[in-house]
Scaffold this active site. Sequence first.
Site, short mmCIF file in Angstrom:
data_model
loop_
_atom_site.label_atom_id
_atom_site.label_comp_id
_atom_site.label_asym_id
_atom_site.label_seq_id
_atom_site.Cartn_x
_atom_site.Cartn_y
_atom_site.Cartn_z
CE1 TYR A 19 0.72 7.84 -6.68
CE2 TYR A 19 -1.03 8.50 -8.19
CZ TYR A 19 -0.64 7.89 -7.01
OH TYR A 19 -1.59 7.35 -6.18
CB ILE A 75 -9.18 7.80 -1.01
CG1 ILE A 75 -9.43 6.73 -2.10
CG2 ILE A 75 -9.58 7.30 0.38
CD1 ILE A 75 -10.85 6.25 -2.26
CG ASN A 101 -1.47 1.35 1.55
OD1 ASN A 101 -2.41 1.82 0.92
ND2 ASN A 101 -0.87 2.02 2.53
N1 LIG Z 1 -5.57 9.00 -1.39
C1 LIG Z 1 -5.94 8.81 -2.64
O1 LIG Z 1 -6.78 9.55 -3.20
C2 LIG Z 1 -5.36 7.68 -3.43
C3 LIG Z 1 -5.89 7.42 -4.71
C4 LIG Z 1 -5.37 6.38 -5.46
C5 LIG Z 1 -4.36 5.59 -4.94
N2 LIG Z 1 -3.85 5.86 -3.72
C6 LIG Z 1 -2.76 5.01 -3.22
O2 LIG Z 1 -3.10 4.49 -1.95
C7 LIG Z 1 -1.91 4.24 -1.21
C8 LIG Z 1 -2.03 4.90 0.15
O3 LIG Z 1 -2.23 6.29 -0.03
P1 LIG Z 1 -2.77 7.26 1.12
O4 LIG Z 1 -3.69 8.20 0.46
O5 LIG Z 1 -3.23 6.49 2.29
O6 LIG Z 1 -1.43 8.06 1.44
P2 LIG Z 1 -0.80 8.62 2.80
O7 LIG Z 1 0.22 9.62 2.42
O8 LIG Z 1 -1.89 9.04 3.74
O9 LIG Z 1 -0.09 7.33 3.41
C9 LIG Z 1 1.01 6.75 2.75
C10 LIG Z 1 1.76 5.87 3.73
O10 LIG Z 1 2.90 5.32 3.04
C11 LIG Z 1 4.04 5.54 3.84
N3 LIG Z 1 5.24 5.61 3.02
C12 LIG Z 1 5.60 6.56 2.12
N4 LIG Z 1 6.81 6.29 1.63
C13 LIG Z 1 7.23 5.14 2.21
C14 LIG Z 1 8.41 4.35 2.12
N5 LIG Z 1 9.43 4.71 1.34
N6 LIG Z 1 8.51 3.23 2.87
C15 LIG Z 1 7.50 2.88 3.69
N7 LIG Z 1 6.37 3.58 3.83
C16 LIG Z 1 6.24 4.70 3.08
C17 LIG Z 1 3.76 6.84 4.59
O11 LIG Z 1 4.59 6.99 5.71
C18 LIG Z 1 2.28 6.65 4.93
O12 LIG Z 1 2.12 5.86 6.09
C19 LIG Z 1 -0.76 4.79 -2.07
O13 LIG Z 1 -0.16 3.73 -2.78
C20 LIG Z 1 -1.46 5.73 -3.02
O14 LIG Z 1 -0.76 5.91 -4.21
C21 LIG Z 1 -4.32 6.89 -2.94
#
Ligand SMILES: NC(=O)c1ccc[n+]([C@@H]2O[C@H](COP(=O)([O-])OP(=O)(O)OC[C@H]3O[C@@H](n4cnc5c(N)ncnc54)[C@H](O)[C@@H]3O)[C@@H](O)[C@H]2O)c1
Length: 279
Positions: free
Chosen positions: A180, A213, A114
């Site tokens: 991305y 999200i 994730n």
């Molecule tokens: N939020 C959205 O709208 C959305 C939409 C599509 C996809 N996503 C994907 O969902 C996933 C989670 O996103 P989110 O919105 O919860 O983001 P967020 O920024 O709230 O959380 C991301 C998490 O990943 C961790 N992280 C970042 N770099 C890291 C690394 N090098 N090693 C270990 N951990 C690391 C951060 O510390 C954090 O805990 C991501 O892959 C993101 O691309 C999110």
Amino acid sequence: MRGNRERMWPEFLEATPSSKETMYMGRLEGKVAIVTGAGRGIGAEIARTFAREGADVVLASLIREEIDQVAEEVRHAGRAALPVQTDITVKVEIAIMVQRTHEEFGKIDILVNNAGTIRPADFLETTEEDWDAIQAVDLKGLFLCTQAVAPHMIRQRYGKIVNVSSMAANGWYMPGYASYCAAKAAVNNLTKYTARELGEYGINVNAVAPGEILTALTYQGQSTEEVEKKLKNSRAMTMVKRIGEPKDVASLVLFLASDESTFIAGETISVDGGRIDRM
Ligand SMILES: NC(=O)c1ccc[n+]([C@@H]2O[C@H](COP(=O)([O-])OP(=O)(O)OC[C@H]3O[C@@H](n4cnc5c(N)ncnc54)[C@H](O)[C@@H]3O)[C@@H](O)[C@H]2O)c1
């Protein structure tokens, strides 16, 4: 023939425990799951959901305080939690995290890739460092975690790997997100590739592709006005006319991590409220 059936039914019913005696078994009862990026947002919600459904959870993420907090919530749900501060771009840190998981729990049933990051930048302004930083977390890190966990799952002849992709993978033009979009598109392809490599060992690999999200990731570094405008637009772009929440994604990840989805492999499933620009 009819007579036989009539004789069998009451016997079957007697053998079935009454609803009072049946205890709720979580959909991941007894499973051990690693969730990367579990410190906040979608990953934290996946960890909480898994714990509620009976899994012990390894929280692998960058920021110690964040995963300690989520670990407390997992324990509160009655499951074991192992927070391991891990940078998924560093192979040796992943190896340590996987080894600690194995020492603590003796098996690894589920991996949720994730963790992800963004660095919005105009295309012509995007530096090589920006490009590499995104690829390192969103693509290479996911590959390295899968590669580290796969031998354990192969030995067990069981495993569930769920990759968190994005609507950004669909070939859309998302200004500011060149690296991305490219990384997430590659995640979809890698999901198919690894599903094919690992399927014969009882390992299912699938991906989820969230739409917008509400988490820190999507709205970081933007003013309240910018966020409000973006939210209004995002709502209008979905069929269900709302913004997604982490629990919307966690429910789908739960399904793909459970034994309800053993005949699904190599798929990327959208969880985006029915984005009208995807149809
Ligand atoms: N939020 C959205 O709208 C959305 C939409 C599509 C996809 N996503 C994907 O969902 C996933 C989670 O996103 P989110 O919105 O919860 O983001 P967020 O920024 O709230 O959380 C991301 C998490 O990943 C961790 N992280 C970042 N770099 C890291 C690394 N090098 N090693 C270990 N951990 C690391 C951060 O510390 C954090 O805990 C991501 O892959 C993101 O691309 C999110």
